[in-house]
Design a protein around this motif. Structure first.
Motif, PDB file in Angstrom:
ATOM      1  N   LEU A  62       0.818  -1.323   0.028  1.00  0.00           N
ATOM      2  CA  LEU A  62      -0.112  -0.113   0.025  1.00  0.00           C
ATOM      3  C   LEU A  62       0.866   1.312  -0.030  1.00  0.00           C
ATOM      4  O   LEU A  62       0.366   2.291  -0.603  1.00  0.00           O
ATOM      5  N   ILE A  63       1.901   1.128   0.516  1.00  0.00           N
ATOM      6  CA  ILE A  63       2.951   2.616   0.547  1.00  0.00           C
ATOM      7  C   ILE A  63       3.374   2.485  -1.012  1.00  0.00           C
ATOM      8  O   ILE A  63       3.248   3.902  -1.691  1.00  0.00           O
ATOM      9  N   SER A  64       3.520   1.608  -1.832  1.00  0.00           N
ATOM     10  CA  SER A  64       3.955   1.505  -3.180  1.00  0.00           C
ATOM     11  C   SER A  64       2.601   2.171  -3.982  1.00  0.00           C
ATOM     12  O   SER A  64       2.861   3.160  -4.776  1.00  0.00           O
ATOM     13  N   ARG A  86     -11.036  10.076  -4.216  1.00  0.00           N
ATOM     14  CA  ARG A  86     -11.975   9.267  -3.362  1.00  0.00           C
ATOM     15  C   ARG A  86     -11.272   8.323  -2.884  1.00  0.00           C
ATOM     16  O   ARG A  86     -11.141   7.336  -3.675  1.00  0.00           O
ATOM     17  N   ILE A  87     -10.815   8.151  -1.430  1.00  0.00           N
ATOM     18  CA  ILE A  87     -10.095   6.940  -1.143  1.00  0.00           C
ATOM     19  C   ILE A  87     -11.200   5.830  -1.024  1.00  0.00           C
ATOM     20  O   ILE A  87     -12.319   6.174  -0.228  1.00  0.00           O
ATOM     21  N   ALA A  88     -11.026   4.661  -1.183  1.00  0.00           N
ATOM     22  CA  ALA A  88     -12.103   3.758  -1.265  1.00  0.00           C
ATOM     23  C   ALA A  88     -12.240   3.002   0.133  1.00  0.00           C
ATOM     24  O   ALA A  88     -11.053   2.565   0.519  1.00  0.00           O
ATOM     25  N   ALA A  89     -13.029   2.451   0.639  1.00  0.00           N
ATOM     26  CA  ALA A  89     -13.066   1.730   1.837  1.00  0.00           C
ATOM     27  C   ALA A  89     -14.293   0.716   1.804  1.00  0.00           C
ATOM     28  O   ALA A  89     -15.138   1.020   2.460  1.00  0.00           O
ATOM     29  N   ASP A  90     -14.333  -0.158   0.631  1.00  0.00           N
ATOM     30  CA  ASP A  90     -15.165  -1.017   0.551  1.00  0.00           C
ATOM     31  C   ASP A  90     -14.813  -2.324   0.838  1.00  0.00           C
ATOM     32  O   ASP A  90     -14.022  -2.980   0.325  1.00  0.00           O
ATOM     33  N   PRO A  91     -15.215  -3.025   2.127  1.00  0.00           N
ATOM     34  CA  PRO A  91     -14.540  -4.366   2.568  1.00  0.00           C
ATOM     35  C   PRO A  91     -14.748  -5.347   1.518  1.00  0.00           C
ATOM     36  O   PRO A  91     -14.113  -6.276   1.710  1.00  0.00           O
ATOM     37  N   ASP A  92     -15.959  -5.279   0.652  1.00  0.00           N
ATOM     38  CA  ASP A  92     -16.174  -6.156  -0.273  1.00  0.00           C
ATOM     39  C   ASP A  92     -15.297  -6.155  -1.547  1.00  0.00           C
ATOM     40  O   ASP A  92     -15.215  -7.313  -2.337  1.00  0.00           O
ATOM     41  N   ARG A  93     -14.392  -5.190  -1.594  1.00  0.00           N
ATOM     42  CA  ARG A  93     -13.520  -4.905  -2.604  1.00  0.00           C
ATOM     43  C   ARG A  93     -12.084  -4.327  -2.319  1.00  0.00           C
ATOM     44  O   ARG A  93     -11.856  -3.175  -2.322  1.00  0.00           O
ATOM     45  N   PRO A  94     -11.543  -5.255  -1.238  1.00  0.00           N
ATOM     46  CA  PRO A  94     -10.415  -4.681  -0.659  1.00  0.00           C
ATOM     47  C   PRO A  94      -9.154  -3.980  -1.477  1.00  0.00           C
ATOM     48  O   PRO A  94      -8.444  -3.520  -1.073  1.00  0.00           O
ATOM     49  N   GLY A  95      -9.344  -4.647  -2.858  1.00  0.00           N
ATOM     50  CA  GLY A  95      -8.177  -4.007  -3.662  1.00  0.00           C
ATOM     51  C   GLY A  95      -8.293  -2.810  -4.089  1.00  0.00           C
ATOM     52  O   GLY A  95      -7.362  -2.240  -4.894  1.00  0.00           O
ATOM     53  N   VAL A 244      13.674   8.725   8.729  1.00  0.00           N
ATOM     54  CA  VAL A 244      12.652   7.648   8.913  1.00  0.00           C
ATOM     55  C   VAL A 244      11.361   8.278   8.591  1.00  0.00           C
ATOM     56  O   VAL A 244      11.009   9.414   9.073  1.00  0.00           O
ATOM     57  N   LEU A 245      10.569   8.019   7.581  1.00  0.00           N
ATOM     58  CA  LEU A 245       9.301   8.431   7.351  1.00  0.00           C
ATOM     59  C   LEU A 245       8.194   7.639   8.408  1.00  0.00           C
ATOM     60  O   LEU A 245       8.355   6.619   8.351  1.00  0.00           O
ATOM     61  N   THR A 246       7.519   8.341   9.157  1.00  0.00           N
ATOM     62  CA  THR A 246       6.403   8.023   9.979  1.00  0.00           C
ATOM     63  C   THR A 246       5.179   8.428   9.951  1.00  0.00           C
ATOM     64  O   THR A 246       5.005   9.687   9.368  1.00  0.00           O
ATOM     65  N   THR A 247       4.131   7.764  10.435  1.00  0.00           N
ATOM     66  CA  THR A 247       2.929   8.346  10.447  1.00  0.00           C
ATOM     67  C   THR A 247       2.373   7.825  11.804  1.00  0.00           C
ATOM     68  O   THR A 247       2.951   7.101  12.699  1.00  0.00           O
ATOM     69  N   THR A 248       1.190   8.580  12.240  1.00  0.00           N
ATOM     70  CA  THR A 248       0.847   8.482  13.607  1.00  0.00           C
ATOM     71  C   THR A 248      -0.157   7.352  14.009  1.00  0.00           C
ATOM     72  O   THR A 248      -0.165   6.778  14.786  1.00  0.00           O
ATOM     73  N   GLY A 249      -0.767   6.676  12.779  1.00  0.00           N
ATOM     74  CA  GLY A 249      -1.272   5.411  12.846  1.00  0.00           C
ATOM     75  C   GLY A 249      -0.634   4.424  12.007  1.00  0.00           C
ATOM     76  O   GLY A 249       0.402   4.758  11.323  1.00  0.00           O
ATOM     77  N   ASP A 250      -1.448   3.091  12.091  1.00  0.00           N
ATOM     78  CA  ASP A 250      -0.601   1.916  11.145  1.00  0.00           C
ATOM     79  C   ASP A 250      -1.911   1.404  10.552  1.00  0.00           C
ATOM     80  O   ASP A 250      -1.526   0.076  10.680  1.00  0.00           O
ATOM     81  N   GLY A 251      -2.538   2.006  10.039  1.00  0.00           N
ATOM     82  CA  GLY A 251      -3.671   1.117   9.281  1.00  0.00           C
ATOM     83  C   GLY A 251      -3.546   1.459   7.886  1.00  0.00           C
ATOM     84  O   GLY A 251      -2.678   2.230   7.440  1.00  0.00           O
ATOM     85  N   ARG A 252      -4.426   1.019   7.003  1.00  0.00           N
ATOM     86  CA  ARG A 252      -4.206   1.099   5.372  1.00  0.00           C
ATOM     87  C   ARG A 252      -4.292   2.392   5.007  1.00  0.00           C
ATOM     88  O   ARG A 252      -3.426   2.675   4.020  1.00  0.00           O
ATOM     89  N   ASP A 254      -3.051   5.034   6.544  1.00  0.00           N
ATOM     90  CA  ASP A 254      -1.828   5.498   6.879  1.00  0.00           C
ATOM     91  C   ASP A 254      -0.742   5.140   5.823  1.00  0.00           C
ATOM     92  O   ASP A 254       0.164   5.840   5.826  1.00  0.00           O
ATOM     93  N   TRP A 255      -0.675   3.911   5.460  1.00  0.00           N
ATOM     94  CA  TRP A 255       0.285   3.398   4.622  1.00  0.00           C
ATOM     95  C   TRP A 255       0.010   4.097   3.299  1.00  0.00           C
ATOM     96  O   TRP A 255       1.125   4.310   2.539  1.00  0.00           O
ATOM     97  N   LEU A 256      -1.145   4.279   2.937  1.00  0.00           N
ATOM     98  CA  LEU A 256      -1.346   4.973   1.579  1.00  0.00           C
ATOM     99  C   LEU A 256      -0.729   6.345   1.683  1.00  0.00           C
ATOM    100  O   LEU A 256      -0.214   7.087   0.740  1.00  0.00           O
ATOM    101  N   ARG A 257      -0.860   7.088   3.012  1.00  0.00           N
ATOM    102  CA  ARG A 257      -0.494   8.391   3.262  1.00  0.00           C
ATOM    103  C   ARG A 257       0.951   8.384   3.323  1.00  0.00           C
ATOM    104  O   ARG A 257       1.794   9.345   2.530  1.00  0.00           O
ATOM    105  N   ALA A 258       1.505   7.500   3.750  1.00  0.00           N
ATOM    106  CA  ALA A 258       3.278   7.340   3.972  1.00  0.00           C
ATOM    107  C   ALA A 258       3.594   7.232   2.339  1.00  0.00           C
ATOM    108  O   ALA A 258       4.594   7.725   1.960  1.00  0.00           O
TER     109      ALA A 258
END
Ligand SMILES: Cc1cc2nc3c(=O)[nH]c(=O)nc-3n(C[C@H](O)[C@H](O)[C@H](O)COP(=O)(O)O)c2cc1C
Length: 330
Positions: A62-64, A86-95, A244-252, A254-258
């Protein structure tokens, strides 16, 4: 550039994806595909390209993808339009990662155009850097760009922490190389010379004899003892500036933000002919990542460990072309 002037053969979507594919990705897995409708390009992750052993949660994947997303946004700006993301957040389509739509007209700034010009110029460096300081004000600018993407670029000024991070990278490298599953995964993404694959880390992307720096940050073992890699004069001697590149959270998200912050920082550095080398092995070993988080990142989550410097040589890289990664009309 006015999108109305883009020729039919070279559609807007083609232009956007043609830039996005040049984002960095772990082991050059290019873990993405796109579809395009009207003035919207949709970015998807390609989980078949995820590193199941090194990256089971898909953090680096997801960083990539985040890096590709920033590039899409920048390419929309270059067309003189505002990107609507628009960042998607559809659990049925995780990709599904994000829709990027051409929004209202707004002329690109000089800064955005300069950054866009670096997209295909930027390359990952592997090895030592030339001795000497970075351009005045650059680190401050890189920190500001990371911050604008809701991430932090922590410059490691304390020499003891630099030594500790280098040692942790070496430890992770040894642990990974000793694990047959890691080694097999690395082999999958480091093709033998003369391979015609358009992904993975080829021998023109790393030095045969990487110069040792003080402290020494272990490189990935792409050559696997085969003597592969670019022969050259290893004049460099400096480890460069460690960040070191850091984020305050560690979810999906946050990885896209990173990833977006990463690409923004890298493109800004490239403008000043400054390259980055990555050493993310320790961040793939959960215990070491946790140690780095608590000891050196004030509890924020380390997403990328890198060095910045001026490189004497420029390595090569490959990409699958836009036509290969876009499904649907292009
Ligand atoms: C999340 C992530 C982790 C990476 N980790 C490393 C690493 O540990 N060592 C390395 O040499 N390159 C690393 N890279 C760089 C990729 O190998 C590089 O982006 C890819 O091979 C494409 O080459 P290019 O950046 O020159 O276009 C990483 C890139 C990303 C996005």
């Amino acid at each position: 550039m006015d999108p109305a002037n883009v020729s039919k053969r070279e559609t807007v979507a083609h232009l956007l994806v043609d830039a996005a594919v040049w984002a960095p990705s772990v082991h050059n897995t290019q873990p993405w595909w796109f579809d395009a409708h009207d003035e919207t390009v949709t970015l998807h992750s390609d989980t078949e390209r995820r590193l199941d052993v090194a990256d089971p949660e898909g953090r680096e994947m997801l960083i990539s993808c985040g890096a590709a997303l920033f590039t899409l946004r920048l390419a929309v700006r270059r067309l003189g339009r505002l990107p609507e993301v628009r960042i998607a957040a559809d659990p049925d389509r995780p990709g599904l990662i994000a829709d990027v739509t051409l929004g209202e007209p707004r002329t690109a700034t000089d800064e955005e155009l300069r950054m866009y010009d670096q997209v295909k110029r930027r390359r990952t460096h592997r090895g030592a850097f030339r001795a000497g300081a970075l351009p005045v004000g650059l680190l401050q600018s890189l920190r500001a760009h990371a911050c604008a993407e809701n991430a932090s670029l922590r410059i490691v000024a304390d020499p003891r922490v630099r030594v500790a991070l280098a040692a942790l990278s070496e430890a992770a490298e040894q642990v990974q190389c000793a694990d047959p599953a890691f080694a097999a995964e690395m082999a999958r993404w480091a093709p033998a010379p003369c391979s015609e694959r358009l992904d993975g880390v080829h021998e023109s992307a790393y030095p045969r004899d990487p110069g040792r720096t003080d402290p020494h940050f272990a490189g990935r073992d792409f050559a696997r003892g085969q003597g592969w890699g670019l022969a050259g004069d290893e004049d460099g001697e400096s480890a460069g500036v460690v960040g070191v590149l850091t984020t305050t959270g560690d979810g999906r998200e946050d990885w896209l933000r990173a990833g977006q912050a990463l690409q923004r920082v890298l493109l800004r550095a490239t403008e000043d002919d400054v390259s980055a080398a990555f050493h993310t092995q320790a961040l793939e070993v959960p215990e070491l990542r946790e140690f780095i988080r608590t000891r050196f990142c004030d509890g924020t989550y380390p997403q990328m460990l890198m060095r910045f410097g001026v490189a004497d040589e420029r390595f090569d890289s490959v990409r699958r072309p836009a036509a290969e990664v876009v499904v649907g009309e292009i």
